[in-house]
Design a protein around this motif. Structure first.
Motif, short mmCIF file in Angstrom:
data_model
loop_
_atom_site.label_atom_id
_atom_site.label_comp_id
_atom_site.label_asym_id
_atom_site.label_seq_id
_atom_site.Cartn_x
_atom_site.Cartn_y
_atom_site.Cartn_z
N ALA A 240 6.21 16.88 3.51
CA ALA A 240 7.49 17.45 3.04
C ALA A 240 8.49 16.35 2.74
CB ALA A 240 8.05 18.42 4.08
N ARG A 241 8.50 15.32 3.55
CA ARG A 241 9.43 14.19 3.32
C ARG A 241 9.07 13.46 2.03
NH1 ARG A 241 10.92 10.68 8.44
NH2 ARG A 241 12.72 10.29 7.10
N LEU A 242 7.77 13.29 1.79
CA LEU A 242 7.33 12.63 0.55
C LEU A 242 7.69 13.48 -0.66
CD1 LEU A 242 3.92 11.33 1.87
CD2 LEU A 242 5.78 9.88 1.00
N MET A 243 7.45 14.78 -0.58
CA MET A 243 7.77 15.68 -1.69
C MET A 243 9.27 15.68 -1.98
SD MET A 243 4.90 17.03 -2.80
CE MET A 243 5.32 18.56 -3.59
N ALA A 244 10.08 15.58 -0.94
CA ALA A 244 11.53 15.60 -1.09
C ALA A 244 12.06 14.39 -1.86
CB ALA A 244 12.21 15.68 0.28
N LEU A 245 11.25 13.33 -1.97
CA LEU A 245 11.68 12.15 -2.73
C LEU A 245 11.77 12.45 -4.23
CD1 LEU A 245 9.61 9.39 -0.90
CD2 LEU A 245 12.10 9.71 -0.80
N GLY A 246 11.08 13.49 -4.68
CA GLY A 246 11.18 13.89 -6.09
C GLY A 246 10.30 13.10 -7.03
N CYS A 247 9.30 12.42 -6.51
CA CYS A 247 8.39 11.63 -7.34
C CYS A 247 7.13 12.43 -7.67
CB CYS A 247 7.94 10.38 -6.59
SG CYS A 247 9.26 9.24 -6.20
N ARG A 248 6.40 11.95 -8.67
CA ARG A 248 5.04 12.44 -8.91
C ARG A 248 4.14 11.63 -8.00
NH1 ARG A 248 2.38 12.25 -14.17
NH2 ARG A 248 0.98 13.72 -13.21
N LEU A 249 3.58 12.26 -7.00
CA LEU A 249 2.74 11.57 -6.02
C LEU A 249 1.32 11.39 -6.56
CD1 LEU A 249 3.84 13.49 -2.80
CD2 LEU A 249 4.68 11.29 -3.62
N VAL A 250 0.75 10.22 -6.30
CA VAL A 250 -0.61 9.88 -6.72
C VAL A 250 -1.28 9.16 -5.56
CG1 VAL A 250 -2.03 8.55 -8.35
CG2 VAL A 250 0.13 9.58 -9.13
N TRP A 251 -2.48 9.61 -5.18
CA TRP A 251 -3.23 8.89 -4.16
C TRP A 251 -3.69 7.55 -4.73
CZ3 TRP A 251 -2.41 10.60 0.38
CH2 TRP A 251 -2.44 11.96 0.71
N ALA A 252 -3.45 6.49 -3.99
CA ALA A 252 -3.95 5.15 -4.30
C ALA A 252 -4.57 4.61 -3.01
CB ALA A 252 -2.82 4.24 -4.78
N THR A 253 -5.79 5.07 -2.75
CA THR A 253 -6.41 4.83 -1.47
C THR A 253 -7.93 4.80 -1.59
OG1 THR A 253 -6.71 5.77 0.77
CG2 THR A 253 -6.24 7.33 -1.00
N THR A 254 -8.58 4.10 -0.69
CA THR A 254 -10.03 4.11 -0.67
C THR A 254 -10.57 5.47 -0.26
OG1 THR A 254 -10.03 3.25 1.59
CG2 THR A 254 -10.24 1.63 -0.20
N TRP A 255 -9.72 6.35 0.25
CA TRP A 255 -10.13 7.71 0.58
C TRP A 255 -10.49 8.49 -0.68
CZ3 TRP A 255 -9.66 10.62 5.37
CH2 TRP A 255 -9.33 9.83 6.47
N MET A 256 -9.97 8.05 -1.83
CA MET A 256 -10.20 8.72 -3.11
C MET A 256 -9.98 10.23 -2.98
SD MET A 256 -10.74 6.32 -5.21
CE MET A 256 -11.11 4.60 -5.17
N GLU A 257 -10.88 11.04 -3.51
CA GLU A 257 -10.72 12.50 -3.51
C GLU A 257 -10.73 13.08 -2.09
OE1 GLU A 257 -9.66 15.95 -4.94
OE2 GLU A 257 -9.90 14.24 -6.28
#
Length: 172
Positions: free
Chosen positions: A55-72
């Motif tokens: 919720a805190r990340l969503m509140a920043l108002g950005c388009r979130l994109v995973w950039a992680t070795t966890w991938m999907e």
């Protein structure tokens, strides 16, 4: 900035920023994640996820994109535990990491390409000097490479820094 396409991108790593490597007792809400069985389904480090951080990340108002070795797997395992919807996943490049300058993270080039000149934030615990130099030289738009302490994960001070930078970038 009003449309989703105009919003700054936020490239998000999992290990370190969302799953801190320090003591799980350092995050009071980590106990709540463990209580709902996160640790009982395989990776015991998932108990370190803060269920309110999405919720805190969503509140920043950005388009979130995973950039992680966890991938999907970040969409299947991490997102539901922290209250995030399914996010786009930045894939690992096909090129050999040795092709770039020494010290350049494998994520740096792909995220600059993905951003394509748009403002972006990269939240990771492995950002180095070469990454900063590369982004400065290769990305014409505003960027913030925000390094998180991997022992602590994203904290209030990180969110204040992100929000402050986003405020300066999104002012009309």
């Amino acid at each position: 900035m009003t449309s989703a396409a105009e919003r700054p991108l936020l490239f998000l790593d999992v290990d370190g920023p969302l799953i801190p490597f320090g003591s799980s007792s350092g995050h009071p809400r980590a106990a709540a994640a463990a209580a709902v069985g996160a640790a009982g389904r395989g990776n015991s480090l998932l108990a370190r996820l803060d269920p309110g951080i999405g919720a805190r990340l969503m509140a920043l108002g950005c388009r979130l994109v995973w950039a992680t070795t966890w991938m999907e797997e970040a969409n299947r395992t991490v997102a539901p535990r922290i209250g995030l919807p399914r996010l786009p996943v930045m894939g690992r490049p096909d090129t050999d990491a040795e092709e770039g300058p020494r010290g350049l993270h494998w994520k740096t080039r792909p995220l600059v390409e993905w951003a394509d000149g748009r403002p972006f934030v990269w939240v990771d615990d492995e950002i180095g000097t070469m990454d900063r130099l590369w982004v400065t030289a290769a990305h014409p738009g505003p960027s913030l490479l925000h390094q998180v302490d991997p022992a602590e994960g994203l904290e209030d001070s990180d969110f204040h820094a992100l929000a402050g930078w986003l405020d300066t970038v999104t002012r009309d």
